[in-house]
Structures are given as C-alpha cells and as structure tokens.
Scaffold this active site. Structure first.
Site, PDB file in Angstrom:
ATOM      1  N   LYS A  62       0.832  -1.208   0.000  1.00  0.00           N
ATOM      2  CA  LYS A  62       0.000   0.000   0.000  1.00  0.00           C
ATOM      3  C   LYS A  62       0.867   1.258   0.000  1.00  0.00           C
ATOM      4  CE  LYS A  62      -2.268  -0.842   3.783  1.00  0.00           C
ATOM      5  NZ  LYS A  62      -1.635  -2.133   4.139  1.00  0.00           N
ATOM      6  N   ARG A 139      -9.704   1.044   8.740  1.00  0.00           N
ATOM      7  CA  ARG A 139      -9.455  -0.386   8.872  1.00  0.00           C
ATOM      8  C   ARG A 139     -10.612  -1.111   9.550  1.00  0.00           C
ATOM      9  NH1 ARG A 139      -3.366  -1.778  10.644  1.00  0.00           N
ATOM     10  NH2 ARG A 139      -4.216  -3.859  10.234  1.00  0.00           N
ATOM     11  N   ARG A 173      11.314  -7.798   4.775  1.00  0.00           N
ATOM     12  CA  ARG A 173      11.457  -6.347   4.907  1.00  0.00           C
ATOM     13  C   ARG A 173      12.638  -5.981   5.820  1.00  0.00           C
ATOM     14  NH1 ARG A 173       5.335  -4.122   5.809  1.00  0.00           N
ATOM     15  NH2 ARG A 173       5.492  -5.420   7.659  1.00  0.00           N
ATOM     16  N   ARG A 217      12.227  -4.960  11.362  1.00  0.00           N
ATOM     17  CA  ARG A 217      11.229  -4.372  12.246  1.00  0.00           C
ATOM     18  C   ARG A 217      10.860  -5.363  13.342  1.00  0.00           C
ATOM     19  NH1 ARG A 217       6.495  -1.872   8.547  1.00  0.00           N
ATOM     20  NH2 ARG A 217       5.346  -2.993  10.139  1.00  0.00           N
ATOM     21  N   ARG A 228      -1.237 -10.583  12.428  1.00  0.00           N
ATOM     22  CA  ARG A 228      -1.688  -9.352  11.781  1.00  0.00           C
ATOM     23  C   ARG A 228      -2.547  -9.665  10.557  1.00  0.00           C
ATOM     24  NH1 ARG A 228       3.462  -6.305  10.258  1.00  0.00           N
ATOM     25  NH2 ARG A 228       2.054  -4.646   9.608  1.00  0.00           N
TER      26      ARG A 228
END
Length: 282
Positions: A62, A139, A173, A217, A228
């Site tokens: 996104k 959301r 990531r 992260r 998630r």
C-alpha cells in the site's frame, strides 16, 4: 480539510452527523467542489485534488503504490502506519502503549488512530495541502462510517496478494538504521498452480552504504505477521463490502513486483506516468 479534521477527532466519541449536517460539513470540507444539491462533484485526477483510500493486507505494498501516486498527482500520502511509527520514535506519552500493541500484532484503537490522523491533517492544513491518499485508514467499519460522515471519498483501491507471498514479503522487509529507508531482501518466485498465476518479485536491495546497517522491524516475525494477517482478514471484509456497496471499491490483484504492477495499476486508474515513460526510453 479543517472540517474533516475536526469531525475525525470528534467521531471517536460522538454519533455521526445527520444527512443535513453532513451536507453542511461537506460544503466546508470541499473548497472548490461542485455544490449542486449540497454535494461535492467528483474530481478529475488531473485536478490533483483526489481523495482516495488504499486498502490491503499488511505488507501488500500500500505504502509503495500510494506514495508513487501521491507524487504523480501532487497530493499528500497519509499512512497511518507511518504515523504510529513516528509516535513510537518520538517517545511521547502514547509510545509505551503503542509499543505493546504493535509488538503483539494487534490493531491500534480507533481513538489513537483518529488522534494521530487529526494531528497530521492539522499539519496538512497549515502547509496548504489539498486532497489526500489515505493508507491504512479506515481499517474498521466504525472508522469507515466516521470518514463517510465527513467527506466523500472518490475511490477505494483494494490491493490483493496471496497470503504465502505476503508472508514472504513481510519477513523480507528491512530498514536502514541510518537513513531510515525501506528495502526487501526476499526473492519470491512462486509457480502457478490450481488456476492461480505464478508471481515473481525481485528483491529490493539496499545500496552498499546501507547493507551493513539493515535491521528487521520488531513486528516482522512470522508469528506476529500471521496474527496481523488474521486480524486484518477478519476486519477487512466488512470494510470492503461497505465501499463495494457504494460503488467505490476497485479491487486490484498485484501480478508481481513494481515493474509488472505499476503500469497495470496506472492503466486501470486511467493515468499516465510521463516520468516513468521517459526513464524507460532513456
């Protein structure tokens, strides 16, 4: 923008405005809009005043595509995930509470998200910005209803990607601990099967000066990412249906990485990236 900001902040605690009140709010929130019958007109993307929302699972991209479109259209890209991370880094009063929520892969409450978004909109108003691309908001149905009560979103782009690819992307990531830029070390090459197309996504490696400074992260562990994704899937279907029933939802299945997906996304949005064409021709 000011009216949108005030109502977002108030929306966490009060009922939505009536239709008559909403029309008054809209006349304030959309300076330059078509006021016929009290409703704003649809904006041509060329006017660089679009009001779009990007939906999609964590890690789908996104931020990447919303950021590219914000630069192309000249409107701010407002990512609630970035707002949360900025608040965490600021060591402000919300930081400890946010750290617990994020590290467990849970959703940040509506009240906190709306508070952070209101602050960002205040800054946008002070800088004379108009239009926006929201990334990560709404959301939940409650957030969608609050947003619907104060503004007329032009388009909701729902980015979709199969879950095994999403998991690999999230686990790949990396962030440069020095410059703060995002990279991805995952090399994804999934063959098509059972009617599903194959997907290839090349890594997005850092430059040499960032290679030794890459960090993962804290919330990008397999357990947290799966949680998630589970939570997102539970809450996303009602939000998608909310916008689908209003004729605003554009569902876009990512065919691969940026080189494959970006031109096709522009095509379905009826946009052209002249800079991208010039780079390809050079």
């Amino acid at each position: 923008m000011a009216a949108l900001n005030r109502l977002l902040r108030a929306g966490a605690a009060v009922r939505l405005p009536t239709a008559a009140a909403r029309r008054c709010i809209l006349s304030l929130a959309f300076s330059g809009g078509d006021a016929r019958q009290g409703m704003p007109g649809r904006r041509d993307p060329v006017s660089r005043n679009v009001q779009w929302v990007f939906l999609g699972c964590p890690g789908v991209g996104k931020g990447t595509y919303a950021s590219r479109l914000s630069q192309l259209l000249g409107v701010p890209h407002i990512a609630t995930g970035d707002l949360v991370r900025e608040e965490l880094a600021s060591s402000g009063p919300l930081a400890p509470q946010l750290a617990d929520i994020v590290n467990q892969g849970k959703l940040v409450s509506d009240e906190i998200i709306i508070n952070l978004l209101s602050k960002r909109l205040e800054n946008a108003e002070a800088n004379g910005e108009s239009g926006f691309i929201l990334d990560g908001f709404p959301r939940t149905i409650r957030q969608a209803e609050i947003l619907e009560g104060v503004t007329d979103i032009d388009l909701v782009v729902n980015l979709k990607l199969r879950e095994d690819v999403l998991l690999a992307k999230c686990l790949g990531r990396r962030i440069c601990g020095q410059c703060g830029k995002n990279f991805n070390v995952a090399s994804i090459n999934v063959k098509g099967e059972n009617g599903r197309p194959g997907i290839f996504m090349a890594p997005l490696p850092p430059p040499a000066q960032c290679m030794s400074k890459l960090v993962t992260r804290a919330d990008d562990t397999e357990e947290v990412v799966k949680e998630r994704l589970r939570i997102y899937n539970e809450t996303s279907q009602p939000v998608e249906e909310f916008y689908r029933s209003r004729g605003k939802l554009l569902e876009f299945d990512l065919p691969g990485g940026i080189p494959e997906s970006w031109p096709k996304l522009l095509q379905v949005l009826n946009l052209e990236d002249h800079d991208d064409k010039q780079s390809a021709a050079a």
